[in-house]
Motif scaffolding. Structure first.
Motif, PDB file in Angstrom:
ATOM      1  N   PRO A 196       0.804  -1.240   0.000  1.00  0.00           N
ATOM      2  CA  PRO A 196       0.000   0.000   0.000  1.00  0.00           C
ATOM      3  C   PRO A 196       0.832   1.284   0.000  1.00  0.00           C
ATOM      4  O   PRO A 196       0.287   2.375  -0.106  1.00  0.00           O
ATOM      5  N   THR A 197       2.159   1.143   0.101  1.00  0.00           N
ATOM      6  CA  THR A 197       3.019   2.329   0.170  1.00  0.00           C
ATOM      7  C   THR A 197       2.981   3.113  -1.148  1.00  0.00           C
ATOM      8  O   THR A 197       3.050   2.525  -2.232  1.00  0.00           O
ATOM      9  N   VAL A 198       2.882   4.435  -1.051  1.00  0.00           N
ATOM     10  CA  VAL A 198       2.984   5.308  -2.219  1.00  0.00           C
ATOM     11  C   VAL A 198       4.442   5.735  -2.367  1.00  0.00           C
ATOM     12  O   VAL A 198       5.010   6.374  -1.472  1.00  0.00           O
ATOM     13  N   TYR A 199       5.059   5.319  -3.473  1.00  0.00           N
ATOM     14  CA  TYR A 199       6.449   5.683  -3.738  1.00  0.00           C
ATOM     15  C   TYR A 199       6.457   6.924  -4.639  1.00  0.00           C
ATOM     16  O   TYR A 199       5.878   6.906  -5.725  1.00  0.00           O
ATOM     17  N   THR A 200       7.117   7.956  -4.176  1.00  0.00           N
ATOM     18  CA  THR A 200       7.190   9.209  -4.924  1.00  0.00           C
ATOM     19  C   THR A 200       8.614   9.446  -5.399  1.00  0.00           C
ATOM     20  O   THR A 200       9.561   9.316  -4.620  1.00  0.00           O
ATOM     21  N   ASN A 201       8.760   9.775  -6.659  1.00  0.00           N
ATOM     22  CA  ASN A 201      10.062  10.085  -7.246  1.00  0.00           C
ATOM     23  C   ASN A 201      10.091  11.557  -7.634  1.00  0.00           C
ATOM     24  O   ASN A 201       9.324  11.996  -8.485  1.00  0.00           O
ATOM     25  N   ASN A 202      10.980  12.311  -6.992  1.00  0.00           N
ATOM     26  CA  ASN A 202      11.151  13.727  -7.296  1.00  0.00           C
ATOM     27  C   ASN A 202      12.463  13.930  -8.044  1.00  0.00           C
ATOM     28  O   ASN A 202      13.473  13.308  -7.716  1.00  0.00           O
ATOM     29  N   PHE A 203      12.423  14.810  -9.037  1.00  0.00           N
ATOM     30  CA  PHE A 203      13.621  15.147  -9.802  1.00  0.00           C
ATOM     31  C   PHE A 203      13.759  16.670  -9.837  1.00  0.00           C
ATOM     32  O   PHE A 203      12.768  17.398  -9.971  1.00  0.00           O
ATOM     33  N   TYR A 204      15.008  17.126  -9.738  1.00  0.00           N
ATOM     34  CA  TYR A 204      15.281  18.553  -9.611  1.00  0.00           C
ATOM     35  C   TYR A 204      16.317  18.991 -10.638  1.00  0.00           C
ATOM     36  O   TYR A 204      17.123  18.191 -11.115  1.00  0.00           O
ATOM     37  N   PHE A 205      16.302  20.296 -10.913  1.00  0.00           N
ATOM     38  CA  PHE A 205      17.288  20.903 -11.800  1.00  0.00           C
ATOM     39  C   PHE A 205      18.102  21.915 -10.998  1.00  0.00           C
ATOM     40  O   PHE A 205      17.723  23.087 -10.897  1.00  0.00           O
ATOM     41  N   PRO A 206      19.224  21.471 -10.398  1.00  0.00           N
ATOM     42  CA  PRO A 206      20.052  22.396  -9.607  1.00  0.00           C
ATOM     43  C   PRO A 206      20.634  23.503 -10.492  1.00  0.00           C
ATOM     44  O   PRO A 206      21.003  23.274 -11.648  1.00  0.00           O
ATOM     45  N   GLN A 207      20.739  24.678  -9.917  1.00  0.00           N
ATOM     46  CA  GLN A 207      21.316  25.812 -10.619  1.00  0.00           C
ATOM     47  C   GLN A 207      22.719  26.099 -10.074  1.00  0.00           C
ATOM     48  O   GLN A 207      23.062  25.723  -8.946  1.00  0.00           O
ATOM     49  N   ALA A 208      23.525  26.746 -10.865  1.00  0.00           N
ATOM     50  CA  ALA A 208      24.936  26.943 -10.549  1.00  0.00           C
ATOM     51  C   ALA A 208      25.117  27.777  -9.286  1.00  0.00           C
ATOM     52  O   ALA A 208      24.323  28.667  -8.976  1.00  0.00           O
ATOM     53  N   GLY A 209      26.200  27.484  -8.582  1.00  0.00           N
ATOM     54  CA  GLY A 209      26.606  28.324  -7.467  1.00  0.00           C
ATOM     55  C   GLY A 209      27.270  29.589  -7.998  1.00  0.00           C
ATOM     56  O   GLY A 209      26.964  30.062  -9.095  1.00  0.00           O
ATOM     57  N   THR A 210      28.175  30.162  -7.229  1.00  0.00           N
ATOM     58  CA  THR A 210      28.833  31.397  -7.656  1.00  0.00           C
ATOM     59  C   THR A 210      29.544  31.192  -8.987  1.00  0.00           C
ATOM     60  O   THR A 210      30.316  30.254  -9.156  1.00  0.00           O
ATOM     61  N   ASN A 211      29.249  32.040  -9.939  1.00  0.00           N
ATOM     62  CA  ASN A 211      29.867  31.969 -11.257  1.00  0.00           C
ATOM     63  C   ASN A 211      29.934  33.370 -11.843  1.00  0.00           C
ATOM     64  O   ASN A 211      29.279  34.297 -11.354  1.00  0.00           O
ATOM     65  N   PHE A 212      30.707  33.538 -12.902  1.00  0.00           N
ATOM     66  CA  PHE A 212      30.909  34.880 -13.436  1.00  0.00           C
ATOM     67  C   PHE A 212      30.869  34.887 -14.962  1.00  0.00           C
ATOM     68  O   PHE A 212      31.069  33.865 -15.625  1.00  0.00           O
ATOM     69  N   LEU A 213      30.626  36.076 -15.503  1.00  0.00           N
ATOM     70  CA  LEU A 213      30.754  36.359 -16.926  1.00  0.00           C
ATOM     71  C   LEU A 213      31.446  37.713 -17.063  1.00  0.00           C
ATOM     72  O   LEU A 213      31.005  38.707 -16.471  1.00  0.00           O
ATOM     73  N   LEU A 214      32.520  37.736 -17.836  1.00  0.00           N
ATOM     74  CA  LEU A 214      33.298  38.963 -18.046  1.00  0.00           C
ATOM     75  C   LEU A 214      33.181  39.359 -19.506  1.00  0.00           C
ATOM     76  O   LEU A 214      33.445  38.547 -20.400  1.00  0.00           O
ATOM     77  N   GLY A 215      32.742  40.588 -19.767  1.00  0.00           N
ATOM     78  CA  GLY A 215      32.486  41.014 -21.130  1.00  0.00           C
ATOM     79  C   GLY A 215      33.266  42.240 -21.546  1.00  0.00           C
ATOM     80  O   GLY A 215      33.556  43.133 -20.730  1.00  0.00           O
ATOM     81  N   LEU A 216      33.620  42.281 -22.822  1.00  0.00           N
ATOM     82  CA  LEU A 216      34.285  43.441 -23.427  1.00  0.00           C
ATOM     83  C   LEU A 216      33.480  43.859 -24.648  1.00  0.00           C
ATOM     84  O   LEU A 216      33.259  43.069 -25.569  1.00  0.00           O
ATOM     85  N   HIS A 217      33.040  45.113 -24.648  1.00  0.00           N
ATOM     86  CA  HIS A 217      32.291  45.676 -25.774  1.00  0.00           C
ATOM     87  C   HIS A 217      33.124  46.794 -26.393  1.00  0.00           C
ATOM     88  O   HIS A 217      33.589  47.702 -25.702  1.00  0.00           O
ATOM     89  N   VAL A 218      33.318  46.730 -27.714  1.00  0.00           N
ATOM     90  CA  VAL A 218      34.056  47.765 -28.444  1.00  0.00           C
ATOM     91  C   VAL A 218      33.159  48.274 -29.564  1.00  0.00           C
ATOM     92  O   VAL A 218      32.651  47.492 -30.381  1.00  0.00           O
ATOM     93  N   GLY A 219      32.936  49.578 -29.612  1.00  0.00           N
ATOM     94  CA  GLY A 219      32.112  50.191 -30.646  1.00  0.00           C
ATOM     95  C   GLY A 219      32.911  51.194 -31.463  1.00  0.00           C
ATOM     96  O   GLY A 219      33.670  52.006 -30.916  1.00  0.00           O
ATOM     97  N   PHE A 220      32.730  51.129 -32.770  1.00  0.00           N
ATOM     98  CA  PHE A 220      33.425  52.036 -33.686  1.00  0.00           C
ATOM     99  C   PHE A 220      32.408  52.916 -34.406  1.00  0.00           C
ATOM    100  O   PHE A 220      31.294  52.484 -34.688  1.00  0.00           O
TER     101      PHE A 220
END
Length: 835
Positions: A811-835
């Protein structure tokens, strides 16, 4: 909950912080040639938050101005924009005359489906400048995260690859997306896959997000929101721009933009080429994305022609299974239990034992990729050749083709329409194989609108579209460990005893025709604005589905929808307005709902009534939008777990459900160098009487029965009760910005049971953005940007799914949960040059 209360308190306290000053300024805007007042012109004071639209007399007034110098900008469609510097030392009253523009502006292309400052519609405008601040490689959903009620998510965990967003808890299938008024949602699944348009934000001029039903638009019905995207507009001077970003998880973004400027006072050509690559936060969650955008335009004094060609090609390693709860939060014993229950062995068992819990990916096959290319062609035309009348038309064509490849172990021959294979005395009932599931589709049609401005009081619009979709769905087995046929000529032996094949195990076609026509008008009586919008939509869909005898045959459904909208607004003296609206929206089921049901079990179309009440305030140091909404659903489609008459768990109609809430969008700028932007969305999202169905399996893993649980009033899945954001921005010196960006999302339930054991914990994520602009001789500007995401390393999951089961005799109800972990500390460094 302390963090939630903090955001609520901040919103409550910011309201009275308007700094009262000494002077007022009255501006009247007129036509330079006729001296006729221009009602609806937008007047803004640069360096402050002040922005308002002129009344029927062409006038607008700003109060509580400090003594100093202000730069006034006045914009009105069809007229040249004026920028004028004014010194304020006492009360001022002035008149500004606008000259008719010598060319037709691109804004007319989307004007027919847009809301404006006087509309009785809940909306948010996002400019190209705002998008560019964070456009360092993450997909469009992440660039819209600071708008009210938005929750974004990423399969690979870092905002690159497969991403999505929900607005007011509504998933992408309920969010209408258009590009220059042309539908973008997939015609069958109704989803919008931004992975097919990588770096599209680099070719976007502005975006309007309308929450609720919104105004009439083209394509899939808006059931939670609509996202109206306008691509690049006219730039008169030649330019070249380079954007390069690098960040965590070996993420690269390279973008080149070029433009000719105005040639012979009539022509422009603009182009963009982009590449984004990332290994992803999740194991093997890599993305390789390429795109281009090419646009050419001809400008006449009363006509405009623009041709756009853009394309995206993606190769993304699959990460859509998520991480099982036993791996993410469990003990080694829990993991061993999961291995045993799911029959994992060999490399698959070692993978789940050894992988990092937050980056685990169940897929190990090296070519477990999704591959898709989408090419878009648009031809846009607008003219004001007839006095007071603007005509818009667009032809469009989209070609999409691609597949996802996957390795499947121990597949039954019968599941692929094949007989077991007999070799000598042995009968093979299963084989390991590699398969490709293909989509090859065409989408084409036309959109149009005619806008008649009878006078300053009355505007009328007639618009619509006819679109046709044709899609082929098919699957190929490209490799099998055992032969697929007993006849030797149907396979070839290889040295490793594998067998090559090119067997196509299914093929079907789908066709969908979508026609709509709408008429809308707004009329002003003094400070009161009245609005009405009536849309008729007809959908005809041909697909492969089950008939009453459970045979798979080509079928067709036709649906007719009537979507009326009415509203009223009242313009107040302090550059503020109040509004109320009532709308009805209808939406058809998606492909899976039709394909996996019979005419007896086929779900009905959904219907929603949307009530919006709002107040918008604009001041020099403080502006805000507050609104309350109630969206009442009839026959909303949700997953209940119930098996229909063909043994499928498709979505079922629930008779009564609703979403009700209040939203706030606030910005405070006490000094030009600092602002604080806040959003908050509080809501209740309920199903009135939810019934859950749980499969009961026999010893052969066949469904023998279902357990039925009547749960009464429950929360709608993945619909948080509170979503809040904050952005603190400070410019300590010119051309420098420091911004602290926060996002809070309350608990989200993975299904409709309101069971806390099947939910995503609340999360509070903070980012830091730094930018600095340099200028050198021969270079227009150089911009350096650093975006540090999740600076406090919050461990959170923004998406997931669940299912439950029972086994005969237990009679036990078995539940399966699935998750989408998101990244911890991370960075993006950008350089924009306009002429």
């Amino acid at each position: 909950m302390v963090k939630k209360r903090w955001l609520f308190l901040a919103l409550a306290l910011v309201g009275p912080l308007v700094t009262w000053a000494q002077h007022r300024m009255s501006i009247k805007v007129v036509d330079k040639q006729t001296q006729r007042p221009l009602a609806g012109a937008t007047v803004g004071l640069e360096g402050s938050l002040a922005s308002a639209q002129t009344n029927l007399n062409g006038s607008v007034q700003f109060k509580n101005l400090k003594e100093g110098t202000y730069r006034v900008q006045v914009r009105y469609l069809g007229y040249k924009t004026i920028n004028q510097t004014i010194d304020i030392s006492a009360d001022e009253s002035m008149q500004i005359a606008l000259a008719p523009q010598a060319f037709l502006a691109d804004e007319v292309v989307v004007n027919g489906t847009r809301a404006n400052a006087n509309s009785a519609t809940t909306y948010k405008n996002v400019s190209q400048k705002e998008l560019a601040k964070n456009n360092l490689g993450q997909d469009l959903p992440y660039l819209l995260e600071q708008t009210p009620g938005v929750v974004s998510y990423s399969d690979a965990g870092a905002g690159v690859g497969y991403t999505g967003l929900r607005i007011r808890g509504s998933d992408p299938t309920r969010i209408n997306v258009t590009v220059n008024g042309i539908p973008y949602n997939d015609s069958e699944s109704m989803g919008s896959f931004f992975v097919n348009l990588p770096d599209f934000a680099s070719s976007v001029d502005n975006i309007q997000i309308q929450r609720g039903v919104g105004t009439s638009t083209n394509g899939a019905g808006a059931f939670g929101a609509s996202i109206n995207i306008q691509t690049n507009t006219r730039r008169d001077t030649a330019y070249a721009e380079l954007d390069n970003s690098y960040g965590s998880f070996n993420t690269w973004k390279n973008t080149v933009r070029l433009g000719t400027g105005l040639i012979d006072n009539q022509f422009t050509v603009d182009g963009r080429l982009s590449r984004i690559q990332s290994d992803g936060f999740i194991d093997r969650g890599a993305s390789d994305l390429k795109s281009f955008f090419l646009s050419g335009a001809w400008y006449g004094n009363k006509s405009l022609v623009r041709a756009n060609v853009f394309s995206g090609k993606e190769k993304t390693y699959q990460a859509w299974n998520g991480v099982p709860e036993e791996k993410l939060f469990g003990t080694p014993d829990d993991i061993e239990g999961f291995i045993a229950a799911n029959g994992l062995e060999g490399k698959d068992a070692e993978n789940i034992r050894q992988a990092n819990p937050r980056t685990y990916n169940s897929f190990l096959y090296q070519n477990q990729n999704d591959n898709y290319q989408q090419d878009h062609y648009q031809l846009l035309y607008s003219t004001t050749a007839i006095n007071k009348l603007t005509l818009n038309g667009a032809l469009h064509y989209t070609r999409g083709s691609g597949y996802y490849e996957e390795y499947k172990a121990g597949e039954k021959y019968t599941d692929y329409g094949l007989n077991p294979v007999v070799i000598g005395d042995s009968t093979l009932k299963k084989t390991d194989l590699v398969r490709e599931r293909w989509l090859s589709n065409y989408f084409y049609g036309l959109t149009y609108s005619a806008e008649y401005k009878a006078n300053d009081r009355l505007n009328l619009t007639l618009g619509g579209a006819y679109n046709r979709y044709k899609g082929d769905h098919y699957g190929d087995i490209t490799w099998s460990r055992n032969p697929l046929f007993t006849a030797v000529e149907n396979y070839t032996s290889a040295p490793d005893n594998s067998f090559q094949t090119a067997y196509r195990y299914y093929f079907n076609k789908a066709t969908k025709n979508d026609f709509n026509v709408f008429g809308k008008g707004d009329y002003r009586i003094g400070n009161v604005g009245l609005f009405a919008d009536l849309q008729y939509r007809r959908v005809s869909y041909s697909f492969l589905g089950y008939d009453r005898n459970l045979n798979n045959v080509q079928q067709q459904v036709e649906l007719n929808f009537f979507n009326p909208k009415v509203g009223i607004s009242y313009q107040l003296a302090n550059n503020s307005m109040a509004y109320a609206s009532y709308s009805i929206g209808n939406k058809e089921p998606v492909r899976d709902d039709y394909e996996n049901s019979t005419p007896d079990s086929r779900p009905k179309a959904e219907r929603m009534q949307d009530i919006e009440l709002g107040y918008r305030l604009g001041g020099t140091q403080f502006n805000a939008g507050f609104n309350a909404y109630a969206m009442f659903y009839k026959n909303q489609l949700i997953l209940t777990g119930q098996i229909n008459d063909v043994g499928a768990q498709t979505r079922m109609n629930v008779p009564d459900s609703y979403r009700m809430g209040v939203e706030a969008d606030v910005k405070w700028q006490p000094i030009p160098a600092f602002y604080w932007a806040l959003t908050g969305a509080w809501s209740q999202n309920k199903i009135k009487n939810f019934v859950e169905y749980i499969n009961i399996y026999d010893e052969n893993w066949e469904v023998a029965d279902q357990q039925i649980n009547a749960l009464g009033r429950t929360d709608i899945a993945l619909s948080p009760s509170f979503v809040g954001s904050s952005e603190l921005s400070y410019r300590p010196i010119a051309d420098t910005e420091i911004a602290f960006i926060s996002k809070y999302v309350s608990r989200q339930y993975l299904d409709n049971t309101s069971d806390q054991e099947r939910s995503l914990d609340a999360f509070f994520v903070n980012n830091l953005r730094l930018s600095y602009q340099l200028r050198f001789k021969g270079v227009k500007h150089i911009g350096l940007s650093l975006l540090v995401n999740n600076i406090f390393n919050e461990k959170y999951e923004s998406n997931g799914y669940t299912y439950s089961s029972i086994y005969e005799g237990d009679p036990t109800v078995y539940t399966n949960n699935f998750y989408f972990p998101q990244a911890g500390t991370n960075f993006l460094l950008g350089l924009h040059v306009g002429f």
